[in-house]
Structures are given as C-alpha cells and as structure tokens.
Design an enzyme around this catalytic site. Structure first.
Site, PDB file in Angstrom:
ATOM      1  N   ASP A  17       0.766  -1.091  -0.005  1.00  0.00           N
ATOM      2  CA  ASP A  17      -0.011  -0.038   0.029  1.00  0.00           C
ATOM      3  C   ASP A  17       0.944   1.276  -0.018  1.00  0.00           C
ATOM      4  O   ASP A  17       1.623   1.500   0.830  1.00  0.00           O
ATOM      5  CB  ASP A  17      -0.879  -0.274   1.228  1.00  0.00           C
ATOM      6  CG  ASP A  17      -2.170   0.923   1.291  1.00  0.00           C
ATOM      7  OD1 ASP A  17      -2.035   1.520  -0.027  1.00  0.00           O
ATOM      8  OD2 ASP A  17      -2.953   0.932   2.093  1.00  0.00           O
ATOM      9  N   ASP A  51      -2.960   2.294  -6.394  1.00  0.00           N
ATOM     10  CA  ASP A  51      -1.667   2.229  -5.252  1.00  0.00           C
ATOM     11  C   ASP A  51      -1.552   1.289  -4.294  1.00  0.00           C
ATOM     12  O   ASP A  51      -0.873   1.127  -3.112  1.00  0.00           O
ATOM     13  CB  ASP A  51      -1.713   3.599  -4.530  1.00  0.00           C
ATOM     14  CG  ASP A  51      -2.917   3.635  -3.572  1.00  0.00           C
ATOM     15  OD1 ASP A  51      -3.793   3.002  -4.039  1.00  0.00           O
ATOM     16  OD2 ASP A  51      -2.883   4.334  -2.562  1.00  0.00           O
ATOM     17  N   GLU A  52      -2.236  -0.055  -4.473  1.00  0.00           N
ATOM     18  CA  GLU A  52      -2.483  -1.259  -3.737  1.00  0.00           C
ATOM     19  C   GLU A  52      -2.765  -2.327  -4.198  1.00  0.00           C
ATOM     20  O   GLU A  52      -3.423  -2.386  -5.269  1.00  0.00           O
ATOM     21  CB  GLU A  52      -3.824  -0.755  -2.817  1.00  0.00           C
ATOM     22  CG  GLU A  52      -4.040  -1.706  -1.612  1.00  0.00           C
ATOM     23  CD  GLU A  52      -5.275  -1.417  -0.782  1.00  0.00           C
ATOM     24  OE1 GLU A  52      -5.535  -2.160   0.090  1.00  0.00           O
ATOM     25  OE2 GLU A  52      -6.075  -0.420  -1.285  1.00  0.00           O
TER      26      GLU A  52
END
Length: 490
Positions: free
Chosen positions: A11, A105-106
C-alpha cells in the site's frame, strides 16, 4: 491458511499527496490535500502533515479547508498517478504472475506462486528489496505487509504505515486479531458493526468467542459463517491475477446544479468523448452505453442502450447517450452526469456503424451547395422561454478551469512549473521540477499569456535504475553506480 508468510500486500503511502510532494520541492514536509476544489469537492488523499489537522480521505473539501486553512489544495493529476502506478505494478509483476491490484496504489502478491519466497526469511528479504526498488524507481515510499493470508497481509501493511514493513507469523493470527475492533475484518461496515455492538460484540475476540451459530443467527448463514472464520484467523481467499475491466466510464460533479437542458446535453456529449478516449486507450470497444444522472435531490437514475455491435466510435456513443438523456427528467437541476460503456470487446463492427452514419449524413445533407443545414437541435440550443440559458461562468471560474491548481505548465522563458492559483485575470506559477533541491521561483502572468501553456507531468525520478533483472540479481543504476536505497529500512 499458509504455513509461510508468502502473501504480500503493498500500500503506497498517501499516494496522490506523496506524488505531489515529490514533484514539487516547495511542498515537501508541508500539508497537502488533493481532491475536488469546488464547493462540492471531497478529499481524495491528504498528506501525513495534513492528517495531523484531522483531514482525511472522503472528507468534504470545505471541512478540510476549515481544519487546515494553510495547506496546499491541489486538483488531482491522474496522468502522473497512473504513470507511477504502472512503474510499481511492473515491479510487482517481477515477483509473481499472481498480482491482484485493488487500486492504483494497492495490490496483493502471491510470492509463493512466483517462486520468490517460501519461508519467513525469504519473504522478509523480498519485502525489503521491494520497498527499496519502489523508492529508487518512483521516489515514493510504500508500506508492506506479509502474512499467510490476504486479510492478515492487509492488516500488517496498515500497521506498518507509513514507510514500513510488518510480518505476521502464521499461527499467531488469532492472538493478533483478538483485541482489534470488529471493523478490522473485511465485510464489516458501519451498519454491521453497529448491529454487532448492540449484541455486545465490539472486538474480533468477541466474535470468535460468540461462536458460529450465534453469528449466523445475527447476520445470516453466509455472512455469519464467513465472519466467524475470519475472526478465528482463517482466510483462504486466493490472490487473483488482474481481470479485464468490465466497463469504462467517466463522470463529473458540477459545482452548481445544471438547469439548462442544452448545457446538460453538451456535458453528456463531452463525457461521451472522454469515455471513448479511455476506451480506445485500453484498446477496447463496447456494446452497451450507460447514462448516469444524479439530480438536485440526490436521486440517481441510470439508463442504458445496447447497440447492434461493439464500437469505439465517439459519434455513436454521443448519439446513444443523447437518446438516453431524452428519457430522463432533469427538471429541478442536475448535480452529476456520467457516461459509461459496458459489454467490452477487442473488436468493433465499424461497417454497420459507418453505414448508419452515412445514412444519417445523407438525410441531413443540404438541398444545394449554399451551405450545410443547421443541426436539428439548433432551436433548442438557443434556449426557450421555459428553460433559459445557463448563466455564463465568471472569468475566475474560467481561469480555474483552464489553469487547475497543481497542474503542470510550461513557459517559453521560465520553463516547467505548476499552477499555484488563478483569479482576477491572473495565474500564479511556481517554476520548479521534481529533482530540485530547493523551492523554485514564483511568477504571475495574465491568464491569456501566449507564452504559457499546459504541459505534461515530468517523471518523479528522471533516470531511475534498471530493475529489468530483479529479483534474480541486485539492480544497477544506469550510470554504473550501485542502486540507491540499498540500506535496510525498518
């Protein structure tokens, strides 16, 4: 559940805001808030400096401004964020064929499937190397969680924030989860948490001790059974590689409700064009056009039309969206519009649509060569007594739309910079680039200065090291020096 912590969850830390700070030396270490800046805007991401004031994602922007009046408020730059996300996902793809992105983003990574880790020591080594690689390639930090299941890996990465790594040893799941609030578990939202609280259950340990039968009684068989297993530390969900997108869509929320029917149609056509741009960018076509309308009272309507075959023709999508709009009552005002395409395919039936377009063109052709007929809705565009024209945007609104705060510009004399703000016929620009060590200079120009133009974002790391052979061997920078960030981080 696995006997080794070979599921990794990455993350990125305050992704949008961190990317803006990396791109803008003058904002490093300062509160930054990214999101919609209008009266109805919401916070997309807040930097950790802004979070100290109580600002968080999904908060109304007006509330954020009250909490942190001196923060930098920026309009998102998704071109930059997608570019950085692609770099991160490329690194993850080198670790395993099983990468499950959850957002830009993860993502989850199955290290065992990639043969890159099979025990605690190798998982920790890969986690450290991954964080070093992300820092070297993007200039940003990410937090890593390692565990024997997806649920625990995600919990571990949350505990590691910011800029850290956390491993939860298989066999310790139950003890680790016990004191946590029930909302820690996937599938427990505010309503379920409140229902459990009324039953006297506020921690994960309360759920585990209540037993499966009690949770089934409270929540139903499917939800109760799954929740009891997770509360006991069991999560057998596999990491699933990225699936093809099922739809492509765009939408806009307007600062002031739209009442003019002509303006509404114009916005629908503009959204249709943007949707097709995304569709073509993905190399896809679609068969069903979907229109979304949120009215003044927050009621949301969706309408769809299935075409004779898949298309990526903007004219076809525009016309379909316009037809759908005709069936929607917009009396009272519209606060949000969206256009999407579903039923995606890798081909188009251009022959059918070209034929239809030709027939329409022939029907609209002028009788002589004096000039083309006006469009059929020309009268509507002029407005009617019952539905007057939408008030024109002010000069400041037009300037803000042309020069969004935080977006990139280039000046013929001063070079690359970004918009700090605009108003009263002026736009203020700070001229600096990502690699600079000190804040750049500030200049103010007329909004119509011919020497100033919009520009594309610059890469956060102009010359990143080459990780093409990673993780088989340590990376080497293109200049021949050792890769930055080789030292172990917490």
């Amino acid at each position: 559940m696995r006997a080794a912590p070979t599921i990794l969850h990455l993350d990125m830390d305050a992704f949008y805001a961190s990317a803006e700070q990396a791109a803008k030396p003058s904002l490093r270490g300062k509160p930054v808030v990214v999101g919609g800046l209008g009266p109805r805007g919401v916070v997309a991401t807040a930097s950790y400096e802004a979070r100290r004031f109580g600002v968080h994602s999904a908060m109304p922007m007006a509330q954020a401004r009250r909490l942190a009046p001196n923060a930098a408020y920026l309009v998102p730059r998704f071109t930059l964020y997608r570019s950085v996300s692609d770099q991160v996902m490329e690194l993850l793809g080198r670790l395993s064929p099983l990468v499950e992105p959850l957002s830009l983003d993860e993502a989850f990574v199955d290290l065992e499937a990639g043969g890159t880790a099979d025990d605690t020591a190798s998982a920790l080594a890969i986690g450290r190397e991954l964080r070093e690689a992300i820092q070297a390639v993007t200039g940003l930090s990410g937090s890593v969680g390692l565990a024997g299941s997806k649920m625990l890996a995600k919990i571990a990465s949350e505990e590691a924030k910011p800029d850290g790594m956390r491993l939860i040893e298989p066999g310790t799941e139950r003890a680790h989860l016990a004191p946590m609030p029930v909302r820690t578990l996937p599938g427990v939202g505010p309503a379920t948490a409140d229902h459990l609280r009324r039953a006297g259950m506020t921690t994960v340990n309360d759920l585990a001790e209540a037993g499966e039968a009690e949770l089934v009684r409270l929540l139903g068989k499917a939800h109760g059974t799954a929740l009891h297993r997770m509360a006991s530390g069991h999560d057998d969900r596999p990491v699933v590689a990225e699936r093809d997108a099922k739809s492509v869509s765009v939408e806009d929320t307007f600062e002031v409700d739209l009442h003019d029917r002509v303006r509404v149609r114009t916005e629908v056509e503009r959204l249709a064009d943007r949707c097709v741009q995304r569709l073509r960018g993905a190399g896809r076509s679609g068969r069903t056009v979907v229109l979304k309308v949120r009215r003044y009272d927050f009621s949301t309507l969706t309408r769809s039309e299935t075409l004779r075959g898949p298309t990526d023709d903007p004219a076809v999508v525009r016309e379909a969206a316009a037809r759908l709009l005709e069936a929607v009552d917009t009396t009272g005002g519209v606060r949000l519009l969206g256009v999407g395409v579903t039923g995606l395919a890798d081909y188009t039936q251009e022959d059918l649509f070209a034929q239809a377009a030709g027939e329409r063109a022939a029907a609209r052709a002028p009788a002589d060569d004096e000039g083309a007929r006006p469009p059929e809705d020309a009268g509507a565009r002029a407005g009617t007594a019952d539905d007057g024209p939408e008030p024109e945007e002010s000069a400041e609104q037009l300037a803000a739309r042309r020069w969004p705060a935080g977006h990139d510009v280039h000046h013929e004399v001063h070079g690359h910079g970004w918009v700090q703000g605009s108003g009263v016929g002026r736009v203020t620009v700070r001229f600096e680039e990502p690699g600079a060590t000190a804040p750049g200079r500030v200049r103010t120009f007329r909004v119509d200065d011919p020497a100033l133009r919009a520009a594309d974002p610059l890469p956060l790391v102009p010359d990143p090291p080459d990780y093409s052979s990673w993780p088989a061997s340590r990376p080497k920078s293109r200049s021949g020096a050792g890769a930055p960030g080789a030292a172990s981080r917490p």
